[in-house]
Scaffold this motif. Structure first.
Motif, PDB file in Angstrom:
ATOM      1  N   GLN A 171      -7.566  -3.126   6.317  1.00 55.61           N
ATOM      2  CA  GLN A 171      -6.976  -2.805   5.020  1.00 55.61           C
ATOM      3  C   GLN A 171      -8.020  -2.807   3.911  1.00 55.61           C
ATOM      4  O   GLN A 171      -7.979  -1.960   3.010  1.00 55.61           O
ATOM      5  CB  GLN A 171      -5.859  -3.798   4.687  1.00 55.61           C
ATOM      6  CG  GLN A 171      -4.642  -3.630   5.563  1.00 55.61           C
ATOM      7  CD  GLN A 171      -3.547  -4.604   5.196  1.00 55.61           C
ATOM      8  OE1 GLN A 171      -3.311  -4.881   4.037  1.00 55.61           O
ATOM      9  NE2 GLN A 171      -2.874  -5.134   6.205  1.00 55.61           N
ATOM     10  N   TYR A 222       0.836  -1.208   0.000  1.00 55.09           N
ATOM     11  CA  TYR A 222       0.000   0.000   0.000  1.00 55.09           C
ATOM     12  C   TYR A 222       0.866   1.253   0.000  1.00 55.09           C
ATOM     13  O   TYR A 222       0.573   2.225  -0.687  1.00 55.09           O
ATOM     14  CB  TYR A 222      -0.944   0.021   1.200  1.00 55.09           C
ATOM     15  CG  TYR A 222      -2.220  -0.744   0.979  1.00 55.09           C
ATOM     16  CD1 TYR A 222      -3.087  -0.420  -0.056  1.00 55.09           C
ATOM     17  CD2 TYR A 222      -2.565  -1.796   1.812  1.00 55.09           C
ATOM     18  CE1 TYR A 222      -4.261  -1.120  -0.253  1.00 55.09           C
ATOM     19  CE2 TYR A 222      -3.743  -2.505   1.623  1.00 55.09           C
ATOM     20  CZ  TYR A 222      -4.577  -2.160   0.586  1.00 55.09           C
ATOM     21  OH  TYR A 222      -5.739  -2.862   0.379  1.00 55.09           O
ATOM     22  N   TRP A 262      -2.056  -0.593  -6.118  1.00 51.80           N
ATOM     23  CA  TRP A 262      -3.147  -0.704  -5.149  1.00 51.80           C
ATOM     24  C   TRP A 262      -3.918  -1.998  -5.282  1.00 51.80           C
ATOM     25  O   TRP A 262      -4.403  -2.533  -4.293  1.00 51.80           O
ATOM     26  CB  TRP A 262      -4.115   0.465  -5.330  1.00 51.80           C
ATOM     27  CG  TRP A 262      -3.964   1.551  -4.348  1.00 51.80           C
ATOM     28  CD1 TRP A 262      -2.864   1.829  -3.589  1.00 51.80           C
ATOM     29  CD2 TRP A 262      -4.925   2.523  -4.006  1.00 51.80           C
ATOM     30  NE1 TRP A 262      -3.090   2.930  -2.818  1.00 51.80           N
ATOM     31  CE2 TRP A 262      -4.359   3.374  -3.057  1.00 51.80           C
ATOM     32  CE3 TRP A 262      -6.212   2.772  -4.419  1.00 51.80           C
ATOM     33  CZ2 TRP A 262      -5.037   4.441  -2.503  1.00 51.80           C
ATOM     34  CZ3 TRP A 262      -6.886   3.845  -3.869  1.00 51.80           C
ATOM     35  CH2 TRP A 262      -6.302   4.661  -2.924  1.00 51.80           C
ATOM     36  N   SER A 321       2.501   1.775  -3.334  1.00 54.40           N
ATOM     37  CA  SER A 321       1.556   2.160  -4.401  1.00 54.40           C
ATOM     38  C   SER A 321       1.585   3.668  -4.652  1.00 54.40           C
ATOM     39  O   SER A 321       1.255   4.104  -5.754  1.00 54.40           O
ATOM     40  CB  SER A 321       0.138   1.709  -4.045  1.00 54.40           C
ATOM     41  OG  SER A 321      -0.395   2.483  -2.989  1.00 54.40           O
ATOM     42  N   PHE A 358      -9.008   0.517   1.765  1.00 53.60           N
ATOM     43  CA  PHE A 358      -8.949   0.537   0.302  1.00 53.60           C
ATOM     44  C   PHE A 358     -10.247   1.067  -0.302  1.00 53.60           C
ATOM     45  O   PHE A 358     -10.231   2.010  -1.094  1.00 53.60           O
ATOM     46  CB  PHE A 358      -8.663  -0.877  -0.232  1.00 53.60           C
ATOM     47  CG  PHE A 358      -8.755  -0.981  -1.727  1.00 53.60           C
ATOM     48  CD1 PHE A 358      -7.688  -0.615  -2.518  1.00 53.60           C
ATOM     49  CD2 PHE A 358      -9.915  -1.440  -2.337  1.00 53.60           C
ATOM     50  CE1 PHE A 358      -7.765  -0.712  -3.900  1.00 53.60           C
ATOM     51  CE2 PHE A 358     -10.006  -1.543  -3.710  1.00 53.60           C
ATOM     52  CZ  PHE A 358      -8.931  -1.176  -4.497  1.00 53.60           C
ATOM     53  N   ILE A 385      -3.076   3.413   7.040  1.00 56.14           N
ATOM     54  CA  ILE A 385      -1.995   2.460   6.792  1.00 56.14           C
ATOM     55  C   ILE A 385      -0.967   2.534   7.927  1.00 56.14           C
ATOM     56  O   ILE A 385      -0.531   1.510   8.457  1.00 56.14           O
ATOM     57  CB  ILE A 385      -1.343   2.715   5.418  1.00 56.14           C
ATOM     58  CG1 ILE A 385      -2.343   2.437   4.302  1.00 56.14           C
ATOM     59  CG2 ILE A 385      -0.079   1.875   5.241  1.00 56.14           C
ATOM     60  CD1 ILE A 385      -2.935   1.060   4.289  1.00 56.14           C
ATOM     61  N   HIS A 420      -6.031   7.843   4.016  1.00 55.21           N
ATOM     62  CA  HIS A 420      -5.472   6.554   3.612  1.00 55.21           C
ATOM     63  C   HIS A 420      -4.098   6.345   4.249  1.00 55.21           C
ATOM     64  O   HIS A 420      -3.810   5.267   4.796  1.00 55.21           O
ATOM     65  CB  HIS A 420      -5.383   6.466   2.090  1.00 55.21           C
ATOM     66  CG  HIS A 420      -4.941   5.136   1.597  1.00 55.21           C
ATOM     67  ND1 HIS A 420      -3.631   4.871   1.290  1.00 55.21           N
ATOM     68  CD2 HIS A 420      -5.628   3.990   1.384  1.00 55.21           C
ATOM     69  CE1 HIS A 420      -3.538   3.609   0.887  1.00 55.21           C
ATOM     70  NE2 HIS A 420      -4.735   3.055   0.938  1.00 55.21           N
TER      71      HIS A 420
END
Length: 179
Positions: free
Chosen positions: A103, A66, A77, A69, A107, A165, A161
């Motif tokens: 997670q 992640y 992703w 990405s 997403f 994470i 996001h």
């Protein structure tokens, strides 16, 4: 309305005796951790220590993907989300299942909010172009506001996001569930 009270006696749940050694060890911390590992579903079994370590490494890899990405313009992703769905069932009834769910939710919510922000910004910028071309300051002002709001929503999704994470990865490193 019946005012009679139920007079049945209720039994107290037995409190665990933390003075009894668990697995031959008398550490209160290990006794407590053994109590926490009780089964949530009586029909399922608790995973082995090697399986738990394997899932922990697996989650570290998905968190890393992640993060990576962002350096691949989001192209990476899709890999960690597929990985999360592939192994999610193996962590059922363990603290690791919270990381898989965390997670997956991160997403999908990031995708939804990011898409809303981008669509609003594109529509706003398109209206801005039309407003300038038609020499209408009202349309241009409204479109600028819509584009700015879309940009703020996208920025919020981006920061949210990253926060999720980081928070999840820290909890995984500490070997605890994500709240």
């Amino acid at each position: 309305m019946d005012n009679n009270r139920d007079t049945r006696q209720t039994t107290k749940l037995q409190q665990p005796d933390l003075k009894i050694p668990v697995s031959g060890q008398d550490s209160a911390y290990q006794q407590h951790s053994q109590l926490i590992k009780t089964q949530l579903n009586p029909s399922s079994s608790v995973i082995s220590k090697s399986k738990e370590e394997s899932l922990i490494r697996y989650n570290h890899i998905t968190y890393l993907l992640y993060v990576l990405s962002y350096f691949t313009a989001g192209l990476l992703w899709i890999v960690p989300i597929i990985m999360n769905y592939a192994r999610r069932g193996q962590a059922d009834y363990t603290w690791l299942s919270t990381h898989f769910d965390w997670q997956i939710k991160t997403f999908w919510y990031s995708i939804i909010f990011g898409a809303i922000g981008i669509v609003m910004a594109v529509i706003g910028l398109g209206g801005l172009g039309l407003g300038v071309f038609a020499d209408s300051s009202n349309v241009a002002l409204g479109s600028t506001g819509l584009a700015a709001l879309g940009g703020l929503i996208f920025l919020f999704a981006f920061i949210w996001h990253i926060y999720r994470i980081v928070k999840g990865w820290i909890a995984l490193t500490d070997k605890r569930p994500v709240p």
